[in-house]
Design a protein around this motif. Structure first.
Motif, short mmCIF file in Angstrom:
data_model
loop_
_atom_site.label_atom_id
_atom_site.label_comp_id
_atom_site.label_asym_id
_atom_site.label_seq_id
_atom_site.Cartn_x
_atom_site.Cartn_y
_atom_site.Cartn_z
N ARG A 185 0.87 -1.18 0.00
CA ARG A 185 0.00 0.00 0.00
C ARG A 185 0.90 1.22 0.00
N VAL A 186 0.63 2.13 -0.93
CA VAL A 186 1.51 3.28 -1.11
C VAL A 186 1.18 4.37 -0.09
N ASN A 187 2.22 4.90 0.56
CA ASN A 187 2.03 6.05 1.46
C ASN A 187 2.39 7.34 0.74
N ASP A 188 3.41 7.23 -0.10
CA ASP A 188 3.88 8.42 -0.82
C ASP A 188 4.70 7.95 -2.01
N MET A 189 4.96 8.82 -2.94
CA MET A 189 5.80 8.47 -4.08
C MET A 189 6.51 9.70 -4.60
N ILE A 190 7.65 9.47 -5.19
CA ILE A 190 8.44 10.60 -5.68
C ILE A 190 9.13 10.20 -6.98
N GLU A 191 9.15 11.13 -7.92
CA GLU A 191 9.72 10.84 -9.23
C GLU A 191 11.22 11.09 -9.24
N LYS A 192 11.94 10.07 -9.62
CA LYS A 192 13.40 10.12 -9.84
C LYS A 192 14.19 10.80 -8.72
N PRO A 193 14.05 10.32 -7.48
CA PRO A 193 14.84 10.91 -6.39
C PRO A 193 16.30 10.45 -6.44
N ALA A 194 17.19 11.29 -5.99
CA ALA A 194 18.58 10.88 -5.83
C ALA A 194 18.61 9.77 -4.78
N PRO A 195 19.56 8.83 -4.87
CA PRO A 195 19.58 7.70 -3.92
C PRO A 195 19.47 8.14 -2.47
N GLU A 196 20.12 9.25 -2.11
CA GLU A 196 20.10 9.66 -0.70
C GLU A 196 18.74 10.25 -0.29
N GLU A 197 17.92 10.59 -1.27
CA GLU A 197 16.58 11.13 -0.94
C GLU A 197 15.46 10.12 -1.13
N ALA A 198 15.81 8.96 -1.70
CA ALA A 198 14.76 7.98 -2.03
C ALA A 198 14.19 7.33 -0.76
N PRO A 199 12.86 7.25 -0.65
CA PRO A 199 12.26 6.64 0.54
C PRO A 199 12.43 5.12 0.59
N SER A 200 12.75 4.50 -0.53
CA SER A 200 12.97 3.05 -0.59
C SER A 200 13.66 2.73 -1.92
N ASN A 201 13.77 1.45 -2.21
CA ASN A 201 14.29 1.07 -3.54
C ASN A 201 13.18 0.39 -4.35
N LEU A 202 11.93 0.65 -3.97
CA LEU A 202 10.79 0.06 -4.67
C LEU A 202 10.37 1.00 -5.81
N ALA A 203 10.61 0.53 -7.04
CA ALA A 203 10.42 1.41 -8.20
C ALA A 203 9.19 1.02 -9.01
N ILE A 204 8.56 2.03 -9.59
CA ILE A 204 7.43 1.78 -10.49
C ILE A 204 7.99 1.41 -11.85
N VAL A 205 7.45 0.35 -12.46
CA VAL A 205 7.77 0.08 -13.86
C VAL A 205 6.51 0.25 -14.71
N GLY A 206 6.68 0.16 -16.01
CA GLY A 206 5.65 0.70 -16.91
C GLY A 206 4.32 0.00 -17.07
N ARG A 207 3.65 -0.36 -15.99
CA ARG A 207 2.28 -0.86 -16.07
C ARG A 207 1.48 -0.21 -14.94
N TYR A 208 0.38 0.40 -15.30
CA TYR A 208 -0.47 1.08 -14.32
C TYR A 208 -1.93 0.77 -14.63
N ILE A 209 -2.75 0.76 -13.58
CA ILE A 209 -4.21 0.88 -13.79
C ILE A 209 -4.62 2.06 -12.93
N LEU A 210 -5.31 2.99 -13.55
CA LEU A 210 -5.63 4.25 -12.87
C LEU A 210 -7.13 4.49 -12.84
N THR A 211 -7.58 5.08 -11.75
CA THR A 211 -8.99 5.46 -11.69
C THR A 211 -9.14 6.82 -12.41
N PRO A 212 -10.35 7.13 -12.89
CA PRO A 212 -10.51 8.37 -13.66
C PRO A 212 -10.27 9.65 -12.85
N LYS A 213 -10.23 9.54 -11.52
CA LYS A 213 -9.92 10.71 -10.67
C LYS A 213 -8.57 11.31 -11.03
#
Ligand code: G1P
Length: 314
Positions: A185-213
């Motif tokens: 379950r996602v708490n937060d996400m950040i695009e392309k953080p430097a390693p020292e700023e990254a909250p984890s090493n769990l990365a999004i890869v190119g498959r998403y399902i999005l709600t229309p919101k």
């Protein structure tokens, strides 16, 4: 509501593959004998997607032609009695209206490219596939698994994998907590953080399902990392209203937007072809290469020959 539509952002210039992509869409580069885009389109149809929306740009004509009829080739193959090939290229052409095209007039980022499809998708959940990310699985394709998860959670979901901490600045990175075996379950996400700023090493890869919101947030067109309108930022804003989940898929992801990743994909997929496997293995074993390490990669063992060059072994 069922996930019936999938958006394919395919407007990118493919500068990393120049000169190959000077006059050709990068999505048309072949992995073995199929263009990269075809793998992703097949994955979408296998997941029950009924309509594909390509967000293209200038110079993408070959992509449109690929999913259209070629009367010239068809009559040539027919005259020569090459029925199997004829069937193959005819099957590539979906029913009219199944693939639709819209354009992103300027490269303004992934979030903007997806937003260009808003009127075609409308008020329903939809998938996004980044064709450059090829994901090879032993079982069901990743998008099929994600559709099943979406049906359970009825919330946005992104495919995720662990990456080396030094690589976080190439991905959308999650701050997430475990929920189930393959779900976070996602708490937060950040695009392309430097390693020292990254909250984890769990990365999004190119498959998403999005709600229309998500349209509300993409529509704000706020610039983020790299001065571009980022999907990750819109999802981050969406998190304040709706939960978002990460799906830890099982399989090997190849970054075909990268030259090394593209070569690895070619090798991995070619080794699955009975007509190619032995020839390739003979070549690899012929002693031309200096094997310095072995690693396991899905079902294949990969021999590391020199930094950046991988070849598979039996
Ligand atoms: C995009 C997304 C990023 C994601 C990545 C996966 O980045 O913005 O969040 O992790 O795809 O491949 P791009 O590779 O287009 O820079």
């Amino acid at each position: 509501m069922k996930v019936k539509k999938a958006v394919f952002p395919v407007a990118g210039l493919g500068t990393r593959f120049i000169p190959a992509t000077k006059a050709m869409a990068k999505e048309m580069l072949p992995v073995v004998d199929k263009p990269i885009i075809q793998y992703a389109v097949e994955e979408a149809f296998a997941a029950g997607i009924e309509q594909i929306i390509f967000v293209t740009g200038r110079g993408k004509k070959a992509l449109e032609d690929h999913f259209d009829r070629s009367v010239e080739i068809e009559s040539n193959l027919e005259a020569k009695g090459k029925t199997e090939l004829l069937k193959q290229i005819q099957e590539l052409v979906p029913r009219t209206g199944t693939i639709v095209y819209t354009r992103q007039h300027q490269p303004r980022g992934l979030g903007h490219a997806i937003w260009c499809a808003r009127d075609i998708v409308g008020d329903e959940p939809f998938a996004v596939l980044l064709a450059d990310d090829m994901i090879k699985t032993e079982g069901k394709p990743v998008l099929s698994e994600m559709v099943e998860q979406f049906d359970r959670f009825r919330a946005s979901i992104a495919a995720v994998m662990e990456v080396d901490k030094s690589q976080t600045d190439k991905y959308g990175i999650l701050d997430a907590g475990p929920l189930e075996d393959k779900i976070v379950r996602v708490n937060d996400m950040i695009e392309k953080p430097a390693p020292e700023e990254a909250p984890s090493n769990l990365a999004i890869v190119g498959r998403y399902i999005l709600t229309p919101k998500i349209w509300d947030h993409l529509g704000k067109k706020q610039k983020g990392a790299g001065g571009e309108i980022q999907l990750t930022d819109a999802m981050r804003a969406l998190l304040k209203e709706q939960p978002i989940f990460g799906y830890k898929f099982e399989g090997t992801r190849f970054d075909c937007g990268d030259k090394a990743g593209f070569q690895m994909a070619n090798l991995a997929y070619a080794l699955e072809r009975p007509e190619l496997k032995d020839k390739l293995l003979d070549f690899i074993k012929s002693g031309c290469f200096n094997i310095i390490d072995f690693r396991s990669c899905s079902s294949q063992k990969i021999a590391i020959l020199e930094p950046g060059r991988l070849f598979a072994n039996q």
